[in-house]
Design a protein around this motif. Structure first.
Motif, mmCIF file in Angstrom:
data_model
loop_
_atom_site.group_PDB
_atom_site.id
_atom_site.type_symbol
_atom_site.label_atom_id
_atom_site.label_comp_id
_atom_site.label_asym_id
_atom_site.label_seq_id
_atom_site.Cartn_x
_atom_site.Cartn_y
_atom_site.Cartn_z
ATOM 1 N N THR A 79 45.000 -6.708 -3.813
ATOM 2 C CA THR A 79 46.017 -6.852 -4.780
ATOM 3 C C THR A 79 44.437 -7.298 -5.593
ATOM 4 O O THR A 79 43.561 -7.459 -5.350
ATOM 5 C CB THR A 79 47.057 -7.593 -5.379
ATOM 6 N N ASP B 82 43.530 -10.970 -5.626
ATOM 7 C CA ASP B 82 42.564 -11.032 -4.015
ATOM 8 C C ASP B 82 42.144 -12.413 -3.852
ATOM 9 O O ASP B 82 40.674 -12.037 -4.984
ATOM 10 C CB ASP B 82 42.312 -10.285 -2.927
ATOM 11 N N PHE C 223 48.412 -12.620 -2.511
ATOM 12 C CA PHE C 223 47.768 -11.982 -3.760
ATOM 13 C C PHE C 223 46.831 -11.117 -1.766
ATOM 14 O O PHE C 223 45.575 -9.870 -3.010
ATOM 15 C CB PHE C 223 46.717 -12.349 -4.726
ATOM 16 N N LYS D 173 53.723 -7.684 -4.685
ATOM 17 C CA LYS D 173 53.125 -8.814 -4.345
ATOM 18 C C LYS D 173 52.472 -9.621 -5.662
ATOM 19 O O LYS D 173 53.093 -11.109 -5.174
ATOM 20 C CB LYS D 173 51.575 -8.465 -3.484
ATOM 21 N N GLN D 174 52.471 -9.150 -6.379
ATOM 22 C CA GLN D 174 51.519 -9.899 -7.675
ATOM 23 C C GLN D 174 53.091 -10.996 -7.951
ATOM 24 O O GLN D 174 53.151 -12.206 -8.438
ATOM 25 C CB GLN D 174 51.065 -9.188 -9.125
ATOM 26 N N GLY E 267 54.439 -13.160 -5.801
ATOM 27 C CA GLY E 267 52.759 -14.584 -5.541
ATOM 28 C C GLY E 267 53.321 -15.332 -6.114
ATOM 29 O O GLY E 267 53.465 -16.814 -6.834
#
Length: 352
Positions: free
Chosen positions: A53, A56, A50, A224-225, A228
């Protein structure tokens, strides 16, 4: 950050032992050293999922090393399972957190959907007011009951009643707000319509517009989230399966070892039984041999005694025979003496 990145780049190009002197001993790799990231060894480091983001986690303070990961993958034992369980606990906490966020998003959308029905005529406003009066009576009654339960020391019942009161108050507030806003503007109706078309992503908890453009949907799915959290859930399942397989393998090995031990124990018992049987057989054989030897000695003694008795009897018979022979010769000599004496007497008489 820059120094660590440069050091990692140099390690990748020149090797981890780039600063070791020619006569200096190289440290052997050990995946159990505390400097290595446990999560990276098991699957991946969540800190890398992350970056930049809202979720993170920052930079991982541990070392990520592919060679050490290969050593970890080849390893077996309880220590490796501990690393995997710790990875599952960390990832599960993150997944549970996003699940709570998803639940809150659903509740928010559900609340907005309740507020979208706005009265547009006096009759509806009157019905809402009557419902508000009924809710006021119920709320007052429940508050009295909760106060009485609290005075009686029944804390759990009082808390339950107060929670129910809060729910009724929330419903009453919604009705009051509907009556106050009897006529919404067109802009508000449009906003409500758009809010009604929102949904919550079941993976990362983000709000999505129903029927949105495919490009925006694809951008969200590749974000990404979303990626992830999807990796976290998949990794939890895979590592859990690996742990279960490892446990099944160890259980199978223990069962095999137990079976081998049981077989050895049975063989040992069987060997003892065979040895005991052989010993009994040898004892019986020795006993028979001893009995035969004793019987043979007894027979020899009896035969010797019998032979001795026979010899004694023969000697006795021989002595008797000798005595009879001697008596006979003695009688013969006496008769001969008497005969000679008689003959001598006749001759002398005749000469006279």
């Amino acid at each position: 950050m820059a120094v660590l990145a440069a050091a990692a780049l140099l390690d990748e190009l020149m090797g981890r032992n780039r600063n070791v002197l020619p006569n200096e001993k190289v440290k052997e790799l050990n995946w159990e050293d505390s400097e290595y990231c446990k999560y990276f060894l098991v699957k991946f480091c969540p800190h890398d999922l992350f970056v930049n983001t809202k979720a993170d986690l920052g930079t991982c303070p541990k070392v990520h090393d592919e060679e050490v990961r290969k050593l970890f993958e080849k390893a077996k034992g309880h220590r490796k399972v501990q690393y995997q369980e710790e990875f599952i606990r960390f990832c599960s906490n993150m997944v549970n957190e996003v699940e709570r966020r998803i639940q809150k998003g659903r509740q928010r959308l559900a609340l907005n959907s309740k507020q979208e029905i706005t009265p547009s005529n006096p009759a509806q406003i009157q019905r809402n007011q009557e419902q508000i009066n009924i809710l006021n009576e119920r709320i007052n009654g429940l508050e009295k009951e909760a106060e009485q339960a609290g005075n009686d020391g029944n804390v759990e019942q009082a808390q339950g009643l107060m929670k129910l009161c809060d729910q009724l108050k929330e419903e009453r507030d919604i009705l009051k707000k509907q009556n106050e806003n009897g006529h919404w503007s067109a802009t508000a109706e449009l906003a409500a319509a758009q809010e009604k078309q929102m949904e919550v992503c079941e993976v990362c908890g983000a709000f999505l517009i129903v029927g949105d453009a495919q490009q925006r949907i694809d951008d969200h799915l590749m974000g990404k989230q979303h990626v992830g959290y999807a990796r976290l859930k998949t990794a939890i399942e895979e590592v859990t399966t690996a742990i279960q397989s490892s446990r099944d393998e160890r259980r199978s090995l223990r069962d095999d070892k137990k079976d081998r031990d049981n077989i050895k124990e049975v063989d040992k018992i069987r060997k003892k039984e065979v040895d005991r049987t052989h010993k009994e057989y040898r004892d019986r054989s020795d006993y028979r041999s001893e009995r035969v030897s004793i019987d043979r000695r007894d027979k020899d003694k009896n035969r010797e005694k019998r032979d001795k008795d026979e010899r004694r009897e023969r000697d006795r018979e021989r002595d008797k025979q000798r005595d009879r022979e001697r008596d006979r010769r003695h009688r013969d000599r006496e008769r001969e003496t008497v005969f000679v004496a008689a003959r001598s007497s006749r001759h002398s008489h005749h000469r006279r």
